[in-house]
Write an enzyme that holds these catalytic residues in place. Structure first.
Site, PDB file in Angstrom:
ATOM      1  N   TYR A  23       7.156  11.591  -1.182  1.00  0.00           N
ATOM      2  CA  TYR A  23       7.227  10.269  -1.638  1.00  0.00           C
ATOM      3  C   TYR A  23       8.670   9.669  -1.693  1.00  0.00           C
ATOM      4  O   TYR A  23       8.706   8.661  -1.062  1.00  0.00           O
ATOM      5  CB  TYR A  23       6.641  10.270  -3.100  1.00  0.00           C
ATOM      6  CG  TYR A  23       6.543   8.927  -3.560  1.00  0.00           C
ATOM      7  CD1 TYR A  23       5.415   8.178  -3.222  1.00  0.00           C
ATOM      8  CD2 TYR A  23       7.253   8.252  -4.515  1.00  0.00           C
ATOM      9  CE1 TYR A  23       5.245   6.788  -3.776  1.00  0.00           C
ATOM     10  CE2 TYR A  23       7.238   6.929  -5.101  1.00  0.00           C
ATOM     11  CZ  TYR A  23       6.069   6.263  -4.749  1.00  0.00           C
ATOM     12  OH  TYR A  23       5.916   4.794  -5.145  1.00  0.00           O
ATOM     13  N   ALA A  35       0.701  -1.199  -0.067  1.00  0.00           N
ATOM     14  CA  ALA A  35      -0.051   0.170   0.206  1.00  0.00           C
ATOM     15  C   ALA A  35       0.788   1.353  -0.234  1.00  0.00           C
ATOM     16  O   ALA A  35       1.947   1.260   0.658  1.00  0.00           O
ATOM     17  CB  ALA A  35      -0.741   0.023   1.050  1.00  0.00           C
ATOM     18  N   SER A  52      10.496   1.968  -4.283  1.00  0.00           N
ATOM     19  CA  SER A  52      10.402   2.533  -5.713  1.00  0.00           C
ATOM     20  C   SER A  52      11.625   3.076  -6.054  1.00  0.00           C
ATOM     21  O   SER A  52      12.870   3.142  -5.043  1.00  0.00           O
ATOM     22  CB  SER A  52       9.478   3.849  -5.473  1.00  0.00           C
ATOM     23  OG  SER A  52       9.791   4.910  -6.625  1.00  0.00           O
TER      24      SER A  52
END
Length: 280
Positions: free
Chosen positions: A156, A92, A143
Site C-alpha cells: 500500500y 479508488a 495517504s
C-alpha cells in the site's frame, strides 16, 4: 486562484462507499455535476438516485478501472453525460495488512494496478478533455503512507508513494496546459477500508473507528480543491507522523522498529541449544 465548484463537471472514482460516497455527497451539495464510478453497481445506482432526488446532476457508470477497455468506456460515457470534464478525482483504492515476507507477488501487483496504474492511465485518457475544461484539476487521494512507508502496509505504501511522485511530476508538466494537480494526504480514516483488505495479518492494533469520519475528510478535500492547494495533509495523526519523519527521521525509524520488535518478540526467541556432546 479560488476555484468555483458550482457547475463543475467531475468524474469521481471509488464512489460506491466510504470516502467516495461522502465526497460525492459533498460535491453534489456544492453544485458539482457528477459521474460516479466504482465496482458495486447497486451502491452506485442508489447513491445517484439519492443525489438526483436532492436536485443534483449525478450519473453513474460501474467499471473495473484496472481494465483498459472499461477505463476508455468510462471516459467516453462521462463526456456524453457531462458534456466535458473539469475535475478528475482519483479516489479508488485497495489495501493489504500484513508483512512483506508473508505476502505474495499477486497481492503486490493487484494493489499497484488499483492504486497506481489505474488512476495514472485514467488520467491519461482524461487529459485531452481536462485541457478544454474550466479551472481543470486532477485530484489524487493518496495517504500518509505515501509520505512515510509503514510496516505491514508495504505494498500500500509503495503504491501511494508512486502516486505522490507522479502527482509531483504532473504538477510541473501540466502547468503548460493550465491543469492543476492537487495531492490529498489523509491520515487514519474510518472509511471501511479495513473491511475490504486483501489480507488482515498485521499484529498492531489499528483503531479505525477512532479515525476521521469520511464526511470530515470530504469537507477538507473540497476546501483544498476550492483553494487550489498543491498538497494538503489531513488529520492530526498524519501531521504528527510526517512532522517527526521530516525533522527526526532516525528517531521515527527507531520508534517504529521498537514497536515491531515488541509485537514479534516471541517469534524471534532463539531455540534451545543442542545437547552437549553433539555434532555442531
Amino acid at each position: 486562484m479560488r476555484r468555483q465548484l458550482a457547475g463543475k463537471r467531475c468524474l469521481l472514482t471509488g464512489a460506491s462507499g466510504g470516502i467516495g460516497r461522502a465526497l460525492a455527497q459533498a460535491l453534489a451539495q456544492a453544485g458539482v455535476r457528477l459521474m460516479l464510478t466504482g465496482r458495486r453497481q447497486e451502491a452506485l445506482a442508489e447513491l445517484a438516485r439519492q443525489l438526483q432526488k436532492q436536485g443534483s446532476h449525478a450519473d453513474f457508470y460501474p467499471a473495473d478501472l484496472t481494465q483498459p477497455a472499461q477505463r476508455q468506456h468510462l471516459v467516453e460515457q462521462t463526456i456524453r453525460s457531462l458534456g466535458g470534464l473539469d475535475l478528475l478525482i482519483n479516489n479508488a483504492g485497495i489495501g493489504s495488512w500484513g508483512h512483506f515476507d508473508t505476502s505474495t507477488p499477486e497481492i503486490l501487483r493487484t494493489i499497484m494496478e488499483v492504486n497506481f496504474f489505474a488512476p495514472v492511465e485514467l488520467t491519461r485518457l482524461a487529459m485531452p478533455h481536462l485541457m478544454q475544461g474550466e479551472q481543470p484539476a486532477v485530484v489524487n487521494i493518496t495517504s500518509m503512507c505515501g509520505r512515510r512507508g509503514m510496516p505491514a502496509w508495504s505494498e500500500y505504501s509503495a503504491s501511494k508513494y508512486a502516486l505522490v511522485g507522479m502527482s509531483e511530476a504532473w504538477r510541473g508538466e501540466f502547468v503548460r496546459f493550465q491543469v492543476d494537480v492537487i495531492t490529498i494526504v489523509p491520515g487514519l480514516t474510518n472509511s471501511g477500508l479495513d473491511q475490504h483488505l486483501l489480507r488482515k495479518e498485521g499484529r498492531a492494533q489499528i483503531r479505525f473507528e477512532r479515525g476521521m469520519t469520511p464526511e470530515y475528510l470530504a469537507g477538507q478535500i473540497l476546501r483544498a480543491i476550492e483553494r487550489n492547494r498543491r498538497e494538503v495533509v489531513i488529520g492530526r495523526e498524519a501531521r504528527q507522523l510526517l512532522f517527526f519523519q521530516r525533522w527526526f527521521p532516525r528517531l521515527t525509524d527507531w520508534l517504529i522498529g521498537r514497536k515491531i520488535r515488541a509485537l514479534y518478540r516471541k517469534d524471534s526467541t532463539p531455540s534451545s541449544p543442542p545437547a552437549s556432546g553433539g555434532n555442531p
